[in-house]
Design a protein around this motif. Structure first.
Motif, PDB file in Angstrom:
ATOM      1  N   ARG A  37       0.835  -1.214   0.000  1.00 54.79           N
ATOM      2  CA  ARG A  37       0.000   0.000   0.000  1.00 54.79           C
ATOM      3  C   ARG A  37       0.866   1.258   0.000  1.00 54.79           C
ATOM      4  O   ARG A  37       0.534   2.242  -0.671  1.00 54.79           O
ATOM      5  CB  ARG A  37      -0.952  -0.012   1.210  1.00 54.79           C
ATOM      6  CG  ARG A  37      -2.041  -1.092   1.101  1.00 54.79           C
ATOM      7  CD  ARG A  37      -3.162  -0.852   2.081  1.00 54.79           C
ATOM      8  NE  ARG A  37      -3.808   0.438   1.857  1.00 54.79           N
ATOM      9  CZ  ARG A  37      -4.753   0.962   2.641  1.00 54.79           C
ATOM     10  NH1 ARG A  37      -5.166   0.284   3.716  1.00 54.79           N
ATOM     11  NH2 ARG A  37      -5.279   2.134   2.372  1.00 54.79           N
ATOM     12  N   GLU A  41      -0.143   3.257  -3.226  1.00 56.76           N
ATOM     13  CA  GLU A  41      -1.039   4.384  -2.947  1.00 56.76           C
ATOM     14  C   GLU A  41      -0.280   5.651  -2.565  1.00 56.76           C
ATOM     15  O   GLU A  41      -0.801   6.754  -2.694  1.00 56.76           O
ATOM     16  CB  GLU A  41      -2.017   4.016  -1.816  1.00 56.76           C
ATOM     17  CG  GLU A  41      -2.948   2.881  -2.195  1.00 56.76           C
ATOM     18  CD  GLU A  41      -3.694   2.331  -0.983  1.00 56.76           C
ATOM     19  OE1 GLU A  41      -4.034   3.120  -0.074  1.00 56.76           O
ATOM     20  OE2 GLU A  41      -3.907   1.099  -0.934  1.00 56.76           O
ATOM     21  N   ALA A  67      -1.996   6.561   8.247  1.00 59.98           N
ATOM     22  CA  ALA A  67      -3.257   6.423   7.507  1.00 59.98           C
ATOM     23  C   ALA A  67      -3.575   4.969   7.227  1.00 59.98           C
ATOM     24  O   ALA A  67      -4.715   4.523   7.413  1.00 59.98           O
ATOM     25  CB  ALA A  67      -3.175   7.234   6.194  1.00 59.98           C
ATOM     26  N   ILE A  68      -2.574   4.216   6.782  1.00 55.07           N
ATOM     27  CA  ILE A  68      -2.801   2.797   6.456  1.00 55.07           C
ATOM     28  C   ILE A  68      -3.200   2.033   7.724  1.00 55.07           C
ATOM     29  O   ILE A  68      -4.156   1.250   7.710  1.00 55.07           O
ATOM     30  CB  ILE A  68      -1.537   2.178   5.815  1.00 55.07           C
ATOM     31  CG1 ILE A  68      -1.280   2.774   4.444  1.00 55.07           C
ATOM     32  CG2 ILE A  68      -1.665   0.656   5.731  1.00 55.07           C
ATOM     33  CD1 ILE A  68       0.064   2.421   3.829  1.00 55.07           C
ATOM     34  N   GLU A  89      -4.529   3.061  10.452  1.00 56.82           N
ATOM     35  CA  GLU A  89      -5.869   3.422  10.921  1.00 56.82           C
ATOM     36  C   GLU A  89      -6.924   2.662  10.125  1.00 56.82           C
ATOM     37  O   GLU A  89      -7.862   2.099  10.681  1.00 56.82           O
ATOM     38  CB  GLU A  89      -6.072   4.931  10.790  1.00 56.82           C
ATOM     39  CG  GLU A  89      -7.497   5.348  11.096  1.00 56.82           C
ATOM     40  CD  GLU A  89      -7.560   6.736  11.745  1.00 56.82           C
ATOM     41  OE1 GLU A  89      -8.615   7.064  12.284  1.00 56.82           O
ATOM     42  OE2 GLU A  89      -6.537   7.449  11.692  1.00 56.82           O
ATOM     43  N   GLU A  90      -6.719   2.611   8.792  1.00 60.69           N
ATOM     44  CA  GLU A  90      -7.694   1.911   7.951  1.00 60.69           C
ATOM     45  C   GLU A  90      -7.700   0.407   8.198  1.00 60.69           C
ATOM     46  O   GLU A  90      -8.741  -0.232   8.083  1.00 60.69           O
ATOM     47  CB  GLU A  90      -7.376   2.180   6.479  1.00 60.69           C
ATOM     48  CG  GLU A  90      -7.931   3.508   6.001  1.00 60.69           C
ATOM     49  CD  GLU A  90      -7.542   3.757   4.545  1.00 60.69           C
ATOM     50  OE1 GLU A  90      -7.330   4.931   4.211  1.00 60.69           O
ATOM     51  OE2 GLU A  90      -7.436   2.780   3.766  1.00 60.69           O
ATOM     52  N   GLU A  91      -6.519  -0.153   8.430  1.00 63.37           N
ATOM     53  CA  GLU A  91      -6.418  -1.609   8.547  1.00 63.37           C
ATOM     54  C   GLU A  91      -6.904  -2.106   9.907  1.00 63.37           C
ATOM     55  O   GLU A  91      -7.158  -3.287  10.079  1.00 63.37           O
ATOM     56  CB  GLU A  91      -4.970  -2.081   8.335  1.00 63.37           C
ATOM     57  CG  GLU A  91      -4.385  -1.697   6.980  1.00 63.37           C
ATOM     58  CD  GLU A  91      -4.674  -2.720   5.876  1.00 63.37           C
ATOM     59  OE1 GLU A  91      -4.698  -3.920   6.177  1.00 63.37           O
ATOM     60  OE2 GLU A  91      -4.891  -2.290   4.730  1.00 63.37           O
ATOM     61  N   SER A  92      -6.990  -1.189  10.887  1.00 60.99           N
ATOM     62  CA  SER A  92      -7.301  -1.671  12.248  1.00 60.99           C
ATOM     63  C   SER A  92      -8.801  -1.910  12.421  1.00 60.99           C
ATOM     64  O   SER A  92      -9.616  -1.394  11.695  1.00 60.99           O
ATOM     65  CB  SER A  92      -6.814  -0.681  13.293  1.00 60.99           C
ATOM     66  OG  SER A  92      -7.577   0.505  13.218  1.00 60.99           O
TER      67      SER A  92
END
Ligand SMILES: *Cc1c(COP(=O)(O)O)cnc(C)c1O
Length: 363
Positions: free
Chosen positions: A316, A320, A357-358, A360-363
């Motif tokens: 990612r 990204e 950011a990654i 936070e999204e993955e958690s």
């Protein structure tokens, strides 16, 4: 990872059929923190001196085969003689020559993984048996007692200090102990030693041990990864055998004069090296403050971290955010580990923001 074709497998040397080529998984990205280069760039005045030297270099003649001028400069900086120095097309070539000369059938390499992956590939290429003494899975410190014991049966020992990819520094007295214990030859691979502070090098041991080889490179601290210039310090008869197995003109004229110019101005790199060391602490602190992230303290210009789903996190970052870091999650002992080169403050802020950011999204 590339596999050999069936056709080539049928005709290649039998013990190379399963050779996996070294693959740094390079993809062009805006921020490249994957190869432990110096991302701060060469000081301007040094770059100008390099440019000037390059302009006048004759190309119709072969290079000085043993690079006398370059060896004299390297020797002088270390308080050694030209006879103690061998240069190569990057440290990697010198490592290969080291294996050619001291490895091979019936010879045993003592390694303490996880360490630099190139050692295994070269062992396989020249048919050297590898004896592993794995590092502590929590701290990545080598077991020096076991290493010293096993060194008695080894032809070659390599201690990477600071270690790539874990960042551990080997104390000089432990390197000395291995030199005493090993009837063969011991290499201290010091590709990152400039980031470990004064007094960290095993070099002073050269006066005492004629079976010690200290490997260096201009690729990391000195901004010369693209020029391919490595060197070793060792006893004159060790340098002689490394000279005997090397390709005569492996260091081209451009790299030789560029390296001479860099070494003449070597002190100009110190402010950048100091800045990288300071930034290493800041980066390590920011990484360990991220949720679920563990870091290890590093004496080099990179930081190893463990993060859940490392492989996906790395993909990612690349796809990204156009940030390239190195994935070690497939390496034994390094599950879910990534290695990030210490970049400039801007580069490191960018990787931290992206990771936050990654995660936070993955958690
Ligand atoms: C980078 C590196 C080297 C040598 O790199 P070159 O670019 O070939 O000089 C040697 N050992 C280790 C551990 C390294 O990380």
């Amino acid at each position: 990872m590339a596999q050999l074709s069936d056709r080539v497998r049928g005709i290649v040397r039998a013990d190379l059929r399963d050779l996996e080529p070294y693959d740094p998984s390079f993809t062009p990205c805006e921020v490249n923190l994957s190869a432990n280069e110096n991302t701060y760039g060469m000081p301007e005045a040094v770059r100008a001196a390099v440019n000037e030297a390059l302009c006048t270099v004759p190309t119709n003649r072969y290079p000085d085969p043993m690079s006398g001028g370059l060896r004299d400069r390297l020797a002088a900086r270390a308080g050694l003689a030209r006879e103690n120095v061998c240069v190569g097309n990057g440290g990697d070539e010198l490592l290969f020559n080291f294996f050619l000369a001291f490895g091979g059938e019936g010879h045993v390499l003592l390694d303490c993984p996880p360490s630099f992956g190139v050692y295994r590939i070269y062992s396989q290429m020249v048919g050297t048996e590898v004896l592993d003494v794995p590092r502590d899975p929590e701290t990545f410190e080598p077991d020096y007692d076991e290493l010293a014991e096993k060194a008695a049966d080894a032809s070659m020992v390599i201690v990477t200090t600071p270690n790539n990819p874990t960042g551990n520094l080997a104390p000089r007295e432990q390197v000395a102990r291995l030199c005493s214990a090993c009837p063969g030859i011991v290499m201290a691979d010091e590709a990152y030693i400039e980031f470990a502070g004064p007094g960290a090098s095993a070099e002073p041991l050269l006066a005492e041990y004629d079976n010690l080889v200290v490997l260096h490179t201009l690729s990391k601290a000195f901004c010369m990864a693209g020029a391919r210039l490595g060197y070793v310090f060792a006893a004159p008869d060790v340098v002689d055998v490394l000279g005997a197995v090397r390709q005569p003109y492996s260091v081209n004229v451009f790299s030789q004069v560029a390296a001479e110019a860099v070494l003449d101005a070597a002190d100009a790199f110190q402010p950048t090296i100091d800045a990288i060391v300071t930034e290493r602490a800041r980066l390590t602190g920011m990484l360990s403050a991220l949720p679920g992230v563990r870091t290890w303290s590093s004496a080099a210009n990179f930081v190893l971290l463990r993060v859940p789903g490392a492989r996906r996190v790395r993909e990612r970052l690349r796809d990204e955010f156009s940030i390239l870091v190195r994935d070690f999650s497939a390496t034994p002992g390094l599950a879910d580990c990534l290695r990030i080169t210490v970049g400039t403050m801007q580069e490191d802020d960018r990787v931290i923001d992206a990771l936050a950011a990654i995660l936070e999204e993955e958690s």
